[in-house]
Design an enzyme around this catalytic site. Structure first.
Site, PDB file in Angstrom:
ATOM      1  N   GLY A   1     -17.026  32.323 -17.425  1.00 52.96           N
ATOM      2  CA  GLY A   1     -16.994  31.956 -15.480  1.00 52.96           C
ATOM      3  C   GLY A   1     -17.645  30.705 -15.526  1.00 52.96           C
ATOM      4  O   GLY A   1     -17.999  29.563 -16.159  1.00 52.96           O
TER       5      GLY A   1
ATOM      6  N   GLY B   1     -12.838  35.979 -19.015  1.00 55.43           N
ATOM      7  CA  GLY B   1     -13.053  37.652 -18.987  1.00 55.43           C
ATOM      8  C   GLY B   1     -13.649  37.930 -20.633  1.00 55.43           C
ATOM      9  O   GLY B   1     -13.457  39.551 -20.988  1.00 55.43           O
TER      10      GLY B   1
END
Ligand code: AMP
Length: 394
Positions: free
Chosen positions: A352, A375
């Protein structure tokens, strides 16, 4: 099976790509990174004499057919990037799609409609996956970003194919992570930053024994400092994680992993770009002040550690990098990682916010690999086997 071991001559490859790209209000693609990332695999199949059926999700239509999430808006950009006119069909399953896929000639590319227009996709529905499987002879998964989800197109569909493999992007992601976690050149440093300890605990636990140095920066550092008796003023803290922080430090000591915490902080009297700023020892931050970035001493201490390492993993910013006054710690880490990479170290950045920071500050081409799957990468760092990866291996 490796993509290079498969013959695509007169075969159709059903490729799960990640074309979940951002669209603006005019439904124009604003960032083509993910389409570019899938290019190698698609071109490989075409050059080897095959045809390609592309499937992906776009946004979160949650099982509804919503025009703003139609894959039709990707067609022009995909055609430009691939250098092939991409055909489109406004369905993902059914006889008309099967007919179109079956009639594809070598060199042709068909993009089917958003998989998540069907709720069966995210439910991992077996019959839906079986329908998808009719669209190709060989299954390729190149969507690393969704490899941690056991969805119909990412996982369940694989069982219906004798020939299946990872795409080139997915292979690179897996190889890069293995190069850090399984076969690293020592010394190894992991730099973990970001907001909270709680979201990174499993990562810390999994990598602690695999690395020589662990740099803890960002908001999560304050929980460690407070647990050791420091005064952190109004900095971000997770009080219920203090004990765990001490256990992590003890665990590291037993395994001879050196944990490096910041020494000083850039402090602010409010969570704002306009706040009054100061520099303070990280364990002596006055009440009413909060640490929003690592200070100059920490930057130079961390840079020394990073530059002495041969393998570097970086996840999470050193401070609130979105605000210019608190971005210097993250930039300093980026500079150190870039310098180490230039000297021959292997550096992997992922997850991220660190990816956006690396892009924002221009380090993208100065590190060895930037992971595309936030993720998915975090779950691999946590030591989990991703369902999308397992399905190809079975
Ligand atoms: P994560 O998603 O856990 O990697 O966290 C990223 C976020 O952490 C970014 O939005 C940063 O602004 C934030 N962050 C980093 N350092 C701090 C800090 N010292 N205080 C508050 N937030 C921080």
């Amino acid at each position: 099976m490796n993509i290079d071991q498969i013959s695509f001559e007169n075969k159709t490859a059903l490729i799960r790509v990640d074309f979940n790209v951002p669209l603006d209000d005019h439904l124009e693609v604003t960032d083509t990174t993910r389409i570019q990332a899938a290019k190698d695999t698609i071109i490989h199949v075409l050059e080897k004499g095959g045809a390609v059926v592309l499937m992906s999700h776009l946004g979160r239509p949650d099982g509804q057919v919503l025009d703003k999430f139609s894959m039709s808006y990707i067609v022009d950009k995909a055609s430009d990037i691939l250098g092939v006119q991409v055909q489109f069909i406004a369905e993902s399953t059914g006889q008309s799609v099967v007919d179109k896929a079956t009639n594809l000639q070598p060199g042709e590319v068909l993009l089917i409609e958003n998989l998540r227009f069907h709720k069966e996709e995210t439910q991992g529905d077996e019959s839906f996956a079986q329908e998808l499987a009719k669209l190709g002879d060989i299954y390729i998964n190149d969507a690393f970003g969704t490899a941690h989800r056991a969805h119909a197109s990412t996982t369940v569909v694989a069982q219906f194919f004798e020939q299946k493999c990872y795409g080139k992007l997915m292979s690179r992601e897996i190889e890069s992570l293995n190069r850090v976690l399984k076969t690293p050149e020592k010394p190894v440093v992991a730099i973990l930053g970001g907001a909270k300890v709680s979201s990174k605990i499993t990562v810390i636990e999994n990598i602690l024994e695999k690395v020589d140095h662990l740099i803890l920066a960002g908001g999560m550092a304050y929980t460690f400092i407070k647990a050791q008796g420091g005064s952190i003023g109004d900095s971000l803290v997770e009080d219920d994680k203090q004990e765990l922080a001490l256990e992590i430090l003890e665990h590291a000591r037993k395994h001879n992993t050196q944990i490096h915490l910041p020494i000083d902080s850039i402090t602010a009297d409010a969570f704002s770009e306009q706040a009054t700023r100061d520099v303070a020892p990280i364990n002596a931050i006055p009440d009413g002040w909060m640490g929003l970035d690592i200070g100059p001493e920490s930057r130079s201490k961390f840079a020394d550690v990073i530059k002495a390492c041969k393998t570097i993993l970086w996840n999470g910013p050193a401070g609130v990098f979105e605000m210019e006054p608190f971005s210097h710690g993250t930039i300093a880490l980026g500079n150190a990682v870039a310098a180490a990479t230039k000297q021959g170290a292997f550096s992997l950045v992922g997850g991220g916010d660190s990816v956006s920071a690396v892009k924002q500050f221009g380090f993208e081409d100065k590190v060895s690999y930037v992971s595309t799957g936030g993720g998915a990468m975090l779950e691999m760092l946590e030591g989990k086997t991703l369902p999308g990866i397992k399905a190809i291996q079975e």
